[in-house]
Enzyme design. Structure first.
Site, PDB file in Angstrom:
ATOM      1  N   GLN A  16       0.835  -1.197   0.000  1.00 57.11           N
ATOM      2  CA  GLN A  16       0.000   0.000   0.000  1.00 57.11           C
ATOM      3  C   GLN A  16       0.869   1.246   0.000  1.00 57.11           C
ATOM      4  OE1 GLN A  16      -2.368  -0.195   3.593  1.00 57.11           O
ATOM      5  NE2 GLN A  16      -0.619   0.113   4.932  1.00 57.11           N
ATOM      6  N   ILE A  18       3.140   4.426  -0.556  1.00 53.69           N
ATOM      7  CA  ILE A  18       4.292   4.742  -1.398  1.00 53.69           C
ATOM      8  C   ILE A  18       4.905   3.480  -2.000  1.00 53.69           C
ATOM      9  CG2 ILE A  18       6.637   5.681  -1.384  1.00 53.69           C
ATOM     10  CD1 ILE A  18       5.646   7.673   0.791  1.00 53.69           C
ATOM     11  N   ASP A  37       5.808  -7.617   1.516  1.00 56.88           N
ATOM     12  CA  ASP A  37       5.068  -6.948   2.587  1.00 56.88           C
ATOM     13  C   ASP A  37       4.691  -8.005   3.617  1.00 56.88           C
ATOM     14  OD1 ASP A  37       3.465  -3.971   2.608  1.00 56.88           O
ATOM     15  OD2 ASP A  37       2.763  -5.466   4.037  1.00 56.88           O
ATOM     16  N   ARG A 144       6.903  14.071  17.044  1.00 56.15           N
ATOM     17  CA  ARG A 144       7.436  13.016  16.180  1.00 56.15           C
ATOM     18  C   ARG A 144       8.764  12.504  16.744  1.00 56.15           C
ATOM     19  NH1 ARG A 144       3.105  13.265  14.627  1.00 56.15           N
ATOM     20  NH2 ARG A 144       2.247  13.394  12.506  1.00 56.15           N
ATOM     21  N   TYR A 147       9.770   8.813  15.694  1.00 54.59           N
ATOM     22  CA  TYR A 147       9.823   8.795  14.233  1.00 54.59           C
ATOM     23  C   TYR A 147      11.007   9.611  13.726  1.00 54.59           C
ATOM     24  CZ  TYR A 147       8.177   9.205   9.395  1.00 54.59           C
ATOM     25  OH  TYR A 147       8.066   9.160   8.030  1.00 54.59           O
ATOM     26  N   VAL A 180       2.513  12.925   3.185  1.00 57.35           N
ATOM     27  CA  VAL A 180       2.022  12.282   1.970  1.00 57.35           C
ATOM     28  C   VAL A 180       0.738  11.535   2.301  1.00 57.35           C
ATOM     29  CG1 VAL A 180       2.531  10.589   0.166  1.00 57.35           C
ATOM     30  CG2 VAL A 180       4.363  12.030   1.086  1.00 57.35           C
ATOM     31  N   PRO A 183      -2.360   5.336   3.379  1.00 60.03           N
ATOM     32  CA  PRO A 183      -3.196   4.734   4.418  1.00 60.03           C
ATOM     33  C   PRO A 183      -2.690   5.020   5.831  1.00 60.03           C
ATOM     34  CG  PRO A 183      -2.954   3.207   2.601  1.00 60.03           C
ATOM     35  CD  PRO A 183      -2.046   4.378   2.299  1.00 60.03           C
ATOM     36  N   SER A 184      -1.357   5.041   6.006  1.00 57.91           N
ATOM     37  CA  SER A 184      -0.782   5.361   7.312  1.00 57.91           C
ATOM     38  C   SER A 184      -1.146   6.783   7.732  1.00 57.91           C
ATOM     39  CB  SER A 184       0.741   5.204   7.258  1.00 57.91           C
ATOM     40  OG  SER A 184       1.343   5.677   8.446  1.00 57.91           O
ATOM     41  N   ARG A 205       1.622  22.661   7.240  1.00 48.65           N
ATOM     42  CA  ARG A 205       3.076  22.458   7.365  1.00 48.65           C
ATOM     43  C   ARG A 205       3.790  22.620   6.021  1.00 48.65           C
ATOM     44  NH1 ARG A 205       3.012  17.191  11.171  1.00 48.65           N
ATOM     45  NH2 ARG A 205       2.950  16.165   9.147  1.00 48.65           N
TER      46      ARG A 205
END
Length: 245
Positions: A16, A18, A37, A144, A147, A180, A183-184, A205
């Protein structure tokens, strides 16, 4: 002539977002794509696409990654796309979330590179594309912590591989996208209530006035995977709608 004619390419997290958009873009340009995946159900949606073979793979499982690498006869490009985004400051980041972020965002990339680089070195050529983020060494984004820290590590890993193997025919670059629509991303949007105000916060942003698309990131991946970028290695390419300005 297709830009990736004859190239053998491995992509992680291809079911899914990118990863999927990139797998399709690569196949359209003549590549033979091995799309992996952990999500078998979503991965089957790529099964009928010409030029794409699918395989279920947990990129955090070292034994599984090594077994997978042993089965790969030839590889021209490795695109490490797997990742996880946690929202929160250091005070909102439990140890298990920190560990998950580094296992999926960094260790999986380390494992895939370590397992497949010997094949590239034996061939005398290879091209690695890693997925980082604008939320890394490029720019700090609010909430973040895990991340951003893990994606900064991907930039360092990328540059290290690039300099260590540049004399042996290996190139290694990474992508640093801004927000972007994937789904995430949509899951994070819903976690914030799915309101117009929440979406406006994400959009604000990017000075360009919108969020990006998976296809736009795939287009940059296509450039990196092709021989058009043959003089480029060790770079963190930013595609962020002006977020880092």
């Amino acid at each position: 002539m297709p830009r990736l004619e004859g190239k053998q390419i491995v992509i992680t997290a291809a079911a899914q977002g990118i990863g999927r958009a990139t797998a399709i873009a690569f196949a359209k340009e003549g590549a033979s794509v091995l799309a992996t995946d952990i999500n078998a159900e979503k991965l089957t949606k790529l099964s009928g696409v010409a030029g794409i073979i699918t395989k279920v793979l947990d990129v955090t499982d070292e034994k599984a990654v090594r077994k997978f690498a042993d089965e790969v006869d030839k590889i021209d490009v490795l695109f490490n796309c797997a990742g996880y985004v946690h929202q929160g400051t250091i005070l909102e980041c439990p140890d298990e979330v920190w560990d998950l972020s580094f296992n999926l965002n960094v260790k999986s990339t380390y494992l895939m590179c370590k397992s497949l680089l010997p094949r590239m070195l034996a061939q005398g050529s290879g091209n690695v594309i890693n997925m980082s983020s604008v939320a890394s060494s490029v720019k700090g984004l609010p909430r973040r912590l895990a991340y951003g820290a893990s994606k900064a590590a991907v930039v360092g890993l990328t540059k290290s591989i690039a300099i260590d193997f540049v004399g042996q025919g290996i190139r290694c670059n990474c992508l640093c996208p801004g927000t972007v629509e994937t789904p995430s991303f949509l899951e994070r949007f819903q976690e914030l209530g799915g309101t117009p105000e929440a979406m406006a916060g994400f959009v604000s942003r990017q000075p360009i006035g919108r969020i990006g698309t998976s296809e736009e990131v795939a287009a940059l991946c296509l450039y990196l995977a092709s021989d058009e970028s043959a003089y480029m290695t060790g770079q963190a390419l930013v595609l962020d709608g002006g977020c880092s300005l």
